[in-house]
Scaffold this motif. Structure first.
Motif, PDB file in Angstrom:
ATOM      1  N   GLU A  54       0.830  -1.209   0.000  1.00  0.00           N
ATOM      2  CA  GLU A  54       0.000   0.000   0.000  1.00  0.00           C
ATOM      3  C   GLU A  54       0.860   1.253   0.000  1.00  0.00           C
ATOM      4  OE1 GLU A  54      -3.415   2.196  -0.196  1.00  0.00           O
ATOM      5  OE2 GLU A  54      -3.307   0.016  -0.258  1.00  0.00           O
ATOM      6  N   VAL A  55       1.902   1.254   0.827  1.00  0.00           N
ATOM      7  CA  VAL A  55       2.806   2.407   0.886  1.00  0.00           C
ATOM      8  C   VAL A  55       3.485   2.605  -0.462  1.00  0.00           C
ATOM      9  CG1 VAL A  55       4.978   3.237   1.902  1.00  0.00           C
ATOM     10  CG2 VAL A  55       3.182   2.320   3.369  1.00  0.00           C
ATOM     11  N   LEU A  56       3.966   1.522  -1.076  1.00  0.00           N
ATOM     12  CA  LEU A  56       4.624   1.632  -2.376  1.00  0.00           C
ATOM     13  C   LEU A  56       3.669   2.139  -3.445  1.00  0.00           C
ATOM     14  CD1 LEU A  56       6.872  -1.556  -2.432  1.00  0.00           C
ATOM     15  CD2 LEU A  56       7.601   0.822  -2.307  1.00  0.00           C
ATOM     16  N   THR A  57       2.430   1.675  -3.415  1.00  0.00           N
ATOM     17  CA  THR A  57       1.443   2.129  -4.385  1.00  0.00           C
ATOM     18  C   THR A  57       1.188   3.625  -4.223  1.00  0.00           C
ATOM     19  OG1 THR A  57       0.395  -0.044  -4.394  1.00  0.00           O
ATOM     20  CG2 THR A  57      -0.912   1.781  -5.211  1.00  0.00           C
ATOM     21  N   THR A  58       1.071   4.069  -2.994  1.00  0.00           N
ATOM     22  CA  THR A  58       0.854   5.494  -2.719  1.00  0.00           C
ATOM     23  C   THR A  58       2.058   6.306  -3.178  1.00  0.00           C
ATOM     24  OG1 THR A  58      -0.527   4.944  -0.821  1.00  0.00           O
ATOM     25  CG2 THR A  58       0.358   7.178  -0.905  1.00  0.00           C
ATOM     26  N   PHE A  59       3.254   5.821  -2.870  1.00  0.00           N
ATOM     27  CA  PHE A  59       4.479   6.518  -3.252  1.00  0.00           C
ATOM     28  C   PHE A  59       4.591   6.624  -4.771  1.00  0.00           C
ATOM     29  CE2 PHE A  59       9.029   6.431  -4.328  1.00  0.00           C
ATOM     30  CZ  PHE A  59       9.419   7.609  -3.721  1.00  0.00           C
ATOM     31  N   GLU A  60       4.299   5.537  -5.472  1.00  0.00           N
ATOM     32  CA  GLU A  60       4.367   5.557  -6.930  1.00  0.00           C
ATOM     33  C   GLU A  60       3.353   6.542  -7.514  1.00  0.00           C
ATOM     34  OE1 GLU A  60       3.896   1.518  -8.151  1.00  0.00           O
ATOM     35  OE2 GLU A  60       5.940   0.983  -7.620  1.00  0.00           O
ATOM     36  N   GLY A  61       2.186   6.606  -6.909  1.00  0.00           N
ATOM     37  CA  GLY A  61       1.177   7.566  -7.366  1.00  0.00           C
ATOM     38  C   GLY A  61       1.639   8.997  -7.189  1.00  0.00           C
ATOM     39  N   GLN A  62       2.284   9.270  -6.058  1.00  0.00           N
ATOM     40  CA  GLN A  62       2.805  10.614  -5.814  1.00  0.00           C
ATOM     41  C   GLN A  62       3.922  10.948  -6.790  1.00  0.00           C
ATOM     42  OE1 GLN A  62       3.957  10.452  -1.707  1.00  0.00           O
ATOM     43  NE2 GLN A  62       1.891  10.858  -0.955  1.00  0.00           N
ATOM     44  N   GLN A  63       4.788   9.985  -7.057  1.00  0.00           N
ATOM     45  CA  GLN A  63       5.870  10.205  -8.011  1.00  0.00           C
ATOM     46  C   GLN A  63       5.312  10.501  -9.397  1.00  0.00           C
ATOM     47  OE1 GLN A  63       8.408  10.790  -5.902  1.00  0.00           O
ATOM     48  NE2 GLN A  63       9.742   9.766  -7.342  1.00  0.00           N
ATOM     49  N   GLN A  64       4.280   9.776  -9.773  1.00  0.00           N
ATOM     50  CA  GLN A  64       3.673   9.969 -11.089  1.00  0.00           C
ATOM     51  C   GLN A  64       3.030  11.352 -11.183  1.00  0.00           C
ATOM     52  OE1 GLN A  64       0.638   7.108 -12.167  1.00  0.00           O
ATOM     53  NE2 GLN A  64       1.592   6.883 -14.166  1.00  0.00           N
ATOM     54  N   GLU A  65       2.378  11.793 -10.108  1.00  0.00           N
ATOM     55  CA  GLU A  65       1.769  13.124 -10.102  1.00  0.00           C
ATOM     56  C   GLU A  65       2.832  14.204 -10.263  1.00  0.00           C
ATOM     57  OE1 GLU A  65      -0.520  13.556  -6.533  1.00  0.00           O
ATOM     58  OE2 GLU A  65      -1.900  11.955  -7.076  1.00  0.00           O
TER      59      GLU A  65
END
Length: 86
Positions: A42-53
């Motif tokens: 979950e943390v990695l998914t959130t982090f990847e989403g933030q990086q993509q934004e």
């Protein structure tokens, strides 16, 4: 089962009982591990989403253009140096 396995089980009948008593202990250890892995995912998914934004911002696009330009200039300089070294 082969003959050796049958003899082993006949010689150690309480071993199967001991193995069965270990199952709840192993299960109890694996449940928190699975929960921890799910939390990490979950943390990695959130982090990847933030990086993509962040990568879609005008500033990051401008930085990418600058990097592309610098890479092109470096490649041109390498070609010039190689040409002069021939």
């Amino acid at each position: 089962m082969n003959k050796n396995n049958l003899n082993f089980e006949e010689n150690y009948p309480d071993l199967q009982t001991n193995n069965q008593s270990i199952i709840p202990v192993v299960n109890a250890a694996l449940i928190p591990l699975a929960d921890a892995l799910a939390a990490m995912a979950e943390v990695l998914t959130t982090f990847e989403g933030q990086q993509q934004e962040r990568s879609n911002t005008p500033e990051s696009k401008n930085m990418q253009k600058q990097l592309d330009y610098l890479n092109t200039e470096i490649e041109n300089l390498k070609k010039q140096v190689n040409y002069h070294n021939l």
